[in-house]
Scaffold this active site. Sequence first.
Site, PDB file in Angstrom:
ATOM      1  N   ASN A 131       0.804  -1.230   0.000  1.00  0.00           N
ATOM      2  CA  ASN A 131       0.000   0.000   0.000  1.00  0.00           C
ATOM      3  C   ASN A 131       0.837   1.280   0.000  1.00  0.00           C
ATOM      4  O   ASN A 131       0.432   2.286  -0.578  1.00  0.00           O
ATOM      5  CB  ASN A 131      -1.068  -0.016   1.104  1.00  0.00           C
ATOM      6  CG  ASN A 131      -0.527  -0.131   2.487  1.00  0.00           C
ATOM      7  OD1 ASN A 131       0.659  -0.451   2.671  1.00  0.00           O
ATOM      8  ND2 ASN A 131      -1.354   0.097   3.479  1.00  0.00           N
ATOM      9  N   LYS A 154      11.602  -8.525   1.736  1.00  0.00           N
ATOM     10  CA  LYS A 154      10.640  -9.359   1.002  1.00  0.00           C
ATOM     11  C   LYS A 154       9.406  -8.469   0.831  1.00  0.00           C
ATOM     12  O   LYS A 154       8.623  -8.288   1.750  1.00  0.00           O
ATOM     13  CB  LYS A 154      10.297 -10.638   1.776  1.00  0.00           C
ATOM     14  CG  LYS A 154       9.331 -11.556   1.027  1.00  0.00           C
ATOM     15  CD  LYS A 154       7.895 -11.221   1.337  1.00  0.00           C
ATOM     16  CE  LYS A 154       6.891 -12.055   0.575  1.00  0.00           C
ATOM     17  NZ  LYS A 154       6.553 -11.469  -0.751  1.00  0.00           N
ATOM     18  N   HIS A 155       9.299  -7.882  -0.351  1.00  0.00           N
ATOM     19  CA  HIS A 155       8.201  -6.950  -0.583  1.00  0.00           C
ATOM     20  C   HIS A 155       6.971  -7.722  -1.060  1.00  0.00           C
ATOM     21  O   HIS A 155       7.066  -8.896  -1.410  1.00  0.00           O
ATOM     22  CB  HIS A 155       8.623  -5.904  -1.626  1.00  0.00           C
ATOM     23  CG  HIS A 155       8.076  -4.532  -1.344  1.00  0.00           C
ATOM     24  ND1 HIS A 155       6.829  -4.332  -0.782  1.00  0.00           N
ATOM     25  CD2 HIS A 155       8.588  -3.295  -1.551  1.00  0.00           C
ATOM     26  CE1 HIS A 155       6.611  -3.029  -0.656  1.00  0.00           C
ATOM     27  NE2 HIS A 155       7.673  -2.376  -1.105  1.00  0.00           N
ATOM     28  N   ALA A 156       5.817  -7.052  -1.056  1.00  0.00           N
ATOM     29  CA  ALA A 156       4.591  -7.698  -1.547  1.00  0.00           C
ATOM     30  C   ALA A 156       4.780  -8.087  -3.012  1.00  0.00           C
ATOM     31  O   ALA A 156       5.454  -7.378  -3.776  1.00  0.00           O
ATOM     32  CB  ALA A 156       3.416  -6.744  -1.388  1.00  0.00           C
ATOM     33  N   SER A 157       4.161  -9.197  -3.399  1.00  0.00           N
ATOM     34  CA  SER A 157       4.410  -9.770  -4.728  1.00  0.00           C
ATOM     35  C   SER A 157       3.905  -8.907  -5.874  1.00  0.00           C
ATOM     36  O   SER A 157       4.285  -9.127  -7.021  1.00  0.00           O
ATOM     37  CB  SER A 157       3.765 -11.153  -4.820  1.00  0.00           C
ATOM     38  OG  SER A 157       4.448 -12.033  -3.953  1.00  0.00           O
ATOM     39  N   SER A 207      -1.262  -7.895   6.971  1.00  0.00           N
ATOM     40  CA  SER A 207      -2.509  -8.387   7.557  1.00  0.00           C
ATOM     41  C   SER A 207      -2.239  -9.207   8.818  1.00  0.00           C
ATOM     42  O   SER A 207      -1.107  -9.644   9.059  1.00  0.00           O
ATOM     43  CB  SER A 207      -3.226  -9.254   6.531  1.00  0.00           C
ATOM     44  OG  SER A 207      -2.402 -10.340   6.186  1.00  0.00           O
ATOM     45  N   GLU A 228       3.363  -4.516  12.360  1.00  0.00           N
ATOM     46  CA  GLU A 228       2.421  -3.402  12.141  1.00  0.00           C
ATOM     47  C   GLU A 228       1.275  -3.985  11.334  1.00  0.00           C
ATOM     48  O   GLU A 228       1.431  -4.262  10.147  1.00  0.00           O
ATOM     49  CB  GLU A 228       3.093  -2.275  11.349  1.00  0.00           C
ATOM     50  CG  GLU A 228       4.326  -1.683  11.984  1.00  0.00           C
ATOM     51  CD  GLU A 228       4.043  -0.807  13.178  1.00  0.00           C
ATOM     52  OE1 GLU A 228       2.863  -0.650  13.567  1.00  0.00           O
ATOM     53  OE2 GLU A 228       5.012  -0.284  13.742  1.00  0.00           O
ATOM     54  N   LEU A 229       0.124  -4.181  11.970  1.00  0.00           N
ATOM     55  CA  LEU A 229      -0.942  -4.930  11.303  1.00  0.00           C
ATOM     56  C   LEU A 229      -2.142  -4.033  10.986  1.00  0.00           C
ATOM     57  O   LEU A 229      -1.967  -2.852  10.737  1.00  0.00           O
ATOM     58  CB  LEU A 229      -1.298  -6.140  12.159  1.00  0.00           C
ATOM     59  CG  LEU A 229      -0.066  -7.010  12.508  1.00  0.00           C
ATOM     60  CD1 LEU A 229      -0.441  -8.154  13.428  1.00  0.00           C
ATOM     61  CD2 LEU A 229       0.640  -7.520  11.272  1.00  0.00           C
ATOM     62  N   CYS A 262      -3.620   1.678   6.722  1.00  0.00           N
ATOM     63  CA  CYS A 262      -3.908   1.044   8.014  1.00  0.00           C
ATOM     64  C   CYS A 262      -4.450   2.071   9.011  1.00  0.00           C
ATOM     65  O   CYS A 262      -5.338   1.772   9.789  1.00  0.00           O
ATOM     66  CB  CYS A 262      -2.680   0.350   8.556  1.00  0.00           C
ATOM     67  SG  CYS A 262      -1.245   1.407   8.607  1.00  0.00           S
TER      68      CYS A 262
HETATM   69  P1  NAP Z   1      -0.606  -9.138   3.454  1.00  0.00           P
HETATM   70  O1  NAP Z   1      -1.296 -10.058   2.546  1.00  0.00           O
HETATM   71  O2  NAP Z   1      -0.422  -9.530   4.833  1.00  0.00           O
HETATM   72  O3  NAP Z   1       0.799  -8.817   2.767  1.00  0.00           O
HETATM   73  C1  NAP Z   1       1.797  -8.077   3.414  1.00  0.00           C
HETATM   74  C2  NAP Z   1       3.140  -8.744   3.203  1.00  0.00           C
HETATM   75  O4  NAP Z   1       3.161  -9.985   3.912  1.00  0.00           O
HETATM   76  C3  NAP Z   1       3.432  -9.091   1.746  1.00  0.00           C
HETATM   77  O5  NAP Z   1       4.801  -8.941   1.508  1.00  0.00           O
HETATM   78  C4  NAP Z   1       3.022 -10.546   1.667  1.00  0.00           C
HETATM   79  O6  NAP Z   1       3.680 -11.226   0.631  1.00  0.00           O
HETATM   80  C5  NAP Z   1       3.473 -11.041   3.016  1.00  0.00           C
HETATM   81  N1  NAP Z   1       2.770 -12.219   3.491  1.00  0.00           N
HETATM   82  C6  NAP Z   1       1.490 -12.597   3.249  1.00  0.00           C
HETATM   83  N2  NAP Z   1       1.207 -13.736   3.901  1.00  0.00           N
HETATM   84  C7  NAP Z   1       2.325 -14.105   4.566  1.00  0.00           C
HETATM   85  C8  NAP Z   1       2.666 -15.195   5.397  1.00  0.00           C
HETATM   86  N3  NAP Z   1       1.792 -16.141   5.693  1.00  0.00           N
HETATM   87  N4  NAP Z   1       3.914 -15.240   5.915  1.00  0.00           N
HETATM   88  C9  NAP Z   1       4.806 -14.298   5.635  1.00  0.00           C
HETATM   89  N5  NAP Z   1       4.559 -13.242   4.830  1.00  0.00           N
HETATM   90  C10 NAP Z   1       3.331 -13.137   4.318  1.00  0.00           C
HETATM   91  O7  NAP Z   1      -1.326  -7.764   3.592  1.00  0.00           O
HETATM   92  P2  NAP Z   1      -1.799  -6.793   2.465  1.00  0.00           P
HETATM   93  O8  NAP Z   1      -3.155  -7.207   2.018  1.00  0.00           O
HETATM   94  O9  NAP Z   1      -0.760  -6.668   1.430  1.00  0.00           O
HETATM   95  O10 NAP Z   1      -1.863  -5.411   3.285  1.00  0.00           O
HETATM   96  C11 NAP Z   1      -3.013  -4.961   3.871  1.00  0.00           C
HETATM   97  C12 NAP Z   1      -2.939  -5.067   5.376  1.00  0.00           C
HETATM   98  O11 NAP Z   1      -1.772  -4.474   5.901  1.00  0.00           O
HETATM   99  C13 NAP Z   1      -4.074  -4.339   6.032  1.00  0.00           C
HETATM  100  O12 NAP Z   1      -4.609  -5.107   7.062  1.00  0.00           O
HETATM  101  C14 NAP Z   1      -3.435  -3.090   6.595  1.00  0.00           C
HETATM  102  O13 NAP Z   1      -4.105  -2.484   7.646  1.00  0.00           O
HETATM  103  C15 NAP Z   1      -2.100  -3.585   6.958  1.00  0.00           C
HETATM  104  N6  NAP Z   1      -1.161  -2.482   7.032  1.00  0.00           N
HETATM  105  C16 NAP Z   1      -0.707  -2.111   8.248  1.00  0.00           C
HETATM  106  C17 NAP Z   1       0.164  -1.049   8.388  1.00  0.00           C
HETATM  107  C18 NAP Z   1       0.671  -0.637   9.728  1.00  0.00           C
HETATM  108  O14 NAP Z   1       1.636   0.080   9.796  1.00  0.00           O
HETATM  109  N7  NAP Z   1       0.095  -1.064  10.819  1.00  0.00           N
HETATM  110  C19 NAP Z   1       0.584  -0.368   7.250  1.00  0.00           C
HETATM  111  C20 NAP Z   1       0.107  -0.774   6.022  1.00  0.00           C
HETATM  112  C21 NAP Z   1      -0.764  -1.844   5.925  1.00  0.00           C
HETATM  113  P3  NAP Z   1       2.903 -11.602  -0.731  1.00  0.00           P
HETATM  114  O15 NAP Z   1       2.538 -10.316  -1.370  1.00  0.00           O
HETATM  115  O16 NAP Z   1       3.901 -12.377  -1.506  1.00  0.00           O
HETATM  116  O17 NAP Z   1       1.701 -12.402  -0.335  1.00  0.00           O
END
Ligand code: NAP
Length: 454
Positions: A131, A154-157, A207, A228-229, A262
């Site tokens: 994001n 390891k950035h988002a895919s 997430s 940071e979730l 977030c």
């Molecule tokens: P996500 O699916 O959790 O992806 C975030 C990162 O984690 C990606 O690099 C993803 O890689 C990786 N990932 C996913 N599943 C994983 C696993 N089981 N083990 C290890 N790594 C894993 O989240 P998103 O949909 O991209 O982001 C949205 C969420 O992030 C929202 O809930 C938002 O509130 C939260 N967020 C929080 C903050 C904060 O500072 N608190 C800031 C921004 C966003 P892949 O892309 O390869 O799946």
Amino acid sequence: MGIATVNPSTGEIVKTFEPITDQALDNKLNKAAKAFRQYQQIPIAQRAHWLQQAADRLEAHKEQYGRLMTVEMGKPIKSAIAEVEKCAWVCRFYADHAEAFLQPTPIATDATESYVIYQPLGAILAVMPWNFPFWQVFRFAAPALMVGNVGLLKHASNVPQSALAIEQLLLDAGFPEGVFQTLLIGADRVAPLMADSRVAAATLTGSEPAGMSLAIAAGQNLKKVVLELGGSDPFIVMPTADLDAAVAAAVTSRMVNNGQTCIAAKRFIVHEAIADAFTHKLTEKFAALKVGDPLLPETDVGPLATPKILQDLDRQVRETVLRGAKVVIGGHPLDRPGDFYAPTILTDIPHHSPGRTEEFFGPVALLFRVMDLDGAIDLANATQFGLGASAWTNDLTEKARFIQELQAGSVFVNGMVKSDPRLPFGGIKRSGIGRELGREGLLEFANIKTIWVQ
Ligand code: NAP
């Protein structure tokens, strides 16, 4: 889709990438370990110089990096460019202040001399979301590299080009090879990395499921983790508030990044006495938003980042409406190519609906009415999340109670919640563990070493 840039405005597959092999990953880990041995010895002034050069490069190429982010995940170009500028700010902030933050702290005890010093831990794995493809990485990298750690990203895919651009930028800024590397790997290869002795600790923004998965792996290996979730931040408006200022901030806070932030205000908790006026003004402003091509400078709201995010949001809205919520405006995906969702306001959010319990990651405002201060605080805290909270009031008693009683990592009074390099950032409850930014964020990945000499 694997690792790829897919333009969310059009659905076009722009570029695909092969994940690196296990052998290539092993080579990168070796490189990180080797780089750390030398990098931790480098004087902090030299690290600061490289970070300043990184800031120069960010500023010089902000349009190019901004465009890259917009094509990869759809944020409006003006906010993409502003994000690059903010990355330069965090680099300069830590370049200027890290030395002072890391000064040994003398503490008087029974020893002749006792004090605390701060040392790096090693290679830190950063699992980052799409994001804020640049900001999330720089707010990790700037303090981590100043302490003397090395970074593995390891950035988002869906943002591989941003990930590679950041690695190149830091190399061009002067950081030695191996100090900051991008790993093009899928999420399934993250947990095994925590068992690797060449990885010292990890940070993840994303997430809850991703956070839990990393925390389990970190726990099994007894390694430090910062998380940071998600969040479902309350935005409370009381009768003494400046209503127009509150409405303007409400729109910005909910719509920044096409609603995928977030710390966006997600639940608008408004006192009954001003609820009609607030709803009316907010609806007018939502209706006036320009939704469309995020590369156009006049666009306010672009597409959601992926088809999956669009489907998830649509499901949440439908379910909430099915259970009794009313749609004031929007409430549906847009009938056009790309992952667009209409700016939406829902009221009368029923209990046991997604609108009460889940995070809405898109341009949807959830409106709640309350009768008094106690009702506002109770509702604000009635969530599993605890990231930020924004409260609007000019009543001193109310201000004091919001500051004391809102369960969140930050409370902003008469302002929207935002991140700032000078202020610690993070959440409580299911919003996360630990802090980023400020001195507190810098010390998360330091060995806080006690020295006692007689
Ligand atoms: P996500 O699916 O959790 O992806 C975030 C990162 O984690 C990606 O690099 C993803 O890689 C990786 N990932 C996913 N599943 C994983 C696993 N089981 N083990 C290890 N790594 C894993 O989240 P998103 O949909 O991209 O982001 C949205 C969420 O992030 C929202 O809930 C938002 O509130 C939260 N967020 C929080 C903050 C904060 O500072 N608190 C800031 C921004 C966003 P892949 O892309 O390869 O799946």
